[in-house]
Scaffold this active site. Structure first.
Site, PDB file in Angstrom:
ATOM      1  N   HIS A   1       0.849  -1.190   0.000  1.00 22.59           N
ATOM      2  CA  HIS A   1       0.000   0.000   0.000  1.00 22.59           C
ATOM      3  C   HIS A   1       0.890   1.248   0.000  1.00 22.59           C
ATOM      4  O   HIS A   1       1.853   1.321   0.774  1.00 22.59           O
ATOM      5  CB  HIS A   1      -0.923   0.003   1.229  1.00 22.59           C
TER       6      HIS A   1
ATOM      7  N   ASP B   1      -6.763  -2.874   4.247  1.00 22.90           N
ATOM      8  CA  ASP B   1      -5.488  -2.325   4.742  1.00 22.90           C
ATOM      9  C   ASP B   1      -5.349  -2.446   6.262  1.00 22.90           C
ATOM     10  O   ASP B   1      -4.577  -1.704   6.885  1.00 22.90           O
ATOM     11  CB  ASP B   1      -5.316  -0.845   4.318  1.00 22.90           C
TER      12      ASP B   1
HETATM   13  C1  GAR Z   1       1.099   0.927  -6.384  1.00 27.37           C
HETATM   14  O1  GAR Z   1       1.479   2.204  -5.980  1.00 27.37           O
HETATM   15  C2  GAR Z   1       0.439   0.176  -5.234  1.00 27.37           C
HETATM   16  O2  GAR Z   1       1.032   0.422  -4.005  1.00 27.37           O
HETATM   17  C3  GAR Z   1      -0.941   0.757  -5.296  1.00 27.37           C
HETATM   18  O3  GAR Z   1      -1.233   0.847  -6.669  1.00 27.37           O
HETATM   19  C4  GAR Z   1      -0.023   1.019  -7.413  1.00 27.37           C
HETATM   20  C5  GAR Z   1       0.068  -0.075  -8.463  1.00 27.37           C
HETATM   21  O4  GAR Z   1       1.157   0.131  -9.321  1.00 27.37           O
HETATM   22  N1  GAR Z   1      -1.867  -0.073  -4.572  1.00 27.37           N
HETATM   23  C6  GAR Z   1      -2.896   0.399  -3.888  1.00 27.37           C
HETATM   24  O5  GAR Z   1      -3.181   1.586  -3.852  1.00 27.37           O
HETATM   25  C7  GAR Z   1      -3.706  -0.643  -3.147  1.00 27.37           C
HETATM   26  N2  GAR Z   1      -4.562  -0.034  -2.178  1.00 27.37           N
HETATM   27  P1  GAR Z   1       1.805  -1.069 -10.162  1.00 27.37           P
HETATM   28  O6  GAR Z   1       0.679  -1.736 -10.944  1.00 27.37           O
HETATM   29  O7  GAR Z   1       2.756  -0.363 -11.094  1.00 27.37           O
HETATM   30  O8  GAR Z   1       2.498  -1.990  -9.222  1.00 27.37           O
END
Ligand code: GAR
Length: 197
Positions: free
Chosen positions: A109, A150
């Site tokens: 997260h 979370d």
């Molecule tokens: C990341 O920043 C992850 O931490 C977030 O989405 C993005 C995905 O990027 N997740 C959340 O917000 C979950 N609550 P990615 O597809 O490039 O890994």
């Protein structure tokens, strides 16, 4: 080796960090499967390039959250998956699912939990909220997944300083580079090692 499935919805930079850490930071587990709940997610390309099997499971095709989760469980069981990593997976899993994989699901997260987390806080929105609040430090958290969004036990966190001219986009990029891509592989290895005990 602990058999790992990575669940994704988007670009998959965290999946890439896991792939790049394979046999380096991650020595006790093997990324054996990628499941996306979005067609055409770039994460699927990353899996393909790394030679990792992938599946797409669409809620709209299955009709309900229950059927969607049942399909995922069916695939996970078929492949003998022991650890599930949520890496930018933008769907909240029900208690039925999380109970079945107690201490076997981890999530990354993009904030220091308990700040800017829970329902509605995902992706860029998390960074928008941090900037709006004016916090000077944010970061990322890897935690076990339970029925509270979370809300599961924290495994690792890393802080990132906010800069004066940060936008949600510049902050998201820095949090990924400095925190997420580092602590997700580390936490994965810690959990795999423990599961092997
Ligand atoms: C990341 O920043 C992850 O931490 C977030 O989405 C993005 C995905 O990027 N997740 C959340 O917000 C979950 N609550 P990615 O597809 O490039 O890994």
């Amino acid at each position: 080796m602990v058999k790992i499935a990575v669940l994704v919805s988007g670009g998959g930079t965290n999946l890439q960090a896991l792939i790049d850490a394979q046999n380096k930071v991650i020595k006790s587990g093997k990324i054996s499967l990628v499941i996306s709940n979005k067609e055409g997610a770039y994460a699927l390309e990353r899996a393909k390039k790394a030679g990792i099997e992938s599946k797409v499971v669409l809620k709209k095709e299955l009709g309900s959250q229950e059927a969607f989760e049942e399909k995922i469980i069916e695939i996970l069981e078929e492949k003998g998956i022991e650890l599930i990593i949520l890496a930018g997976f933008m769907s909240i899993l029900s208690e039925n699912f999380t109970k079945k994989y107690d201490k076997r699901i981890i999530n990354v997260h993009p904030s220091l939990i308990p700040s800017f987390c829970g329902e509605g806080f995902y992706g860029l929105r998390v960074h928008e909220a941090a900037l709006k609040k004016g916090v000077k430090v944010t970061g990322a958290t890897v935690h076990f997944v339970n029925e509270i969004p979370d809300g599961g036990e924290i495994i690792l966190q890393k802080a990132v300083n906010i800069k004066k001219n940060d936008t949600p986009e510049t902050l998201q990029k820095r949090v990924m580079e400095i925190a997420e891509w580092k602590i997700l592989p580390k936490a994965t290895e810690m959990v795999c090692k423990n599961l092997k005990k």
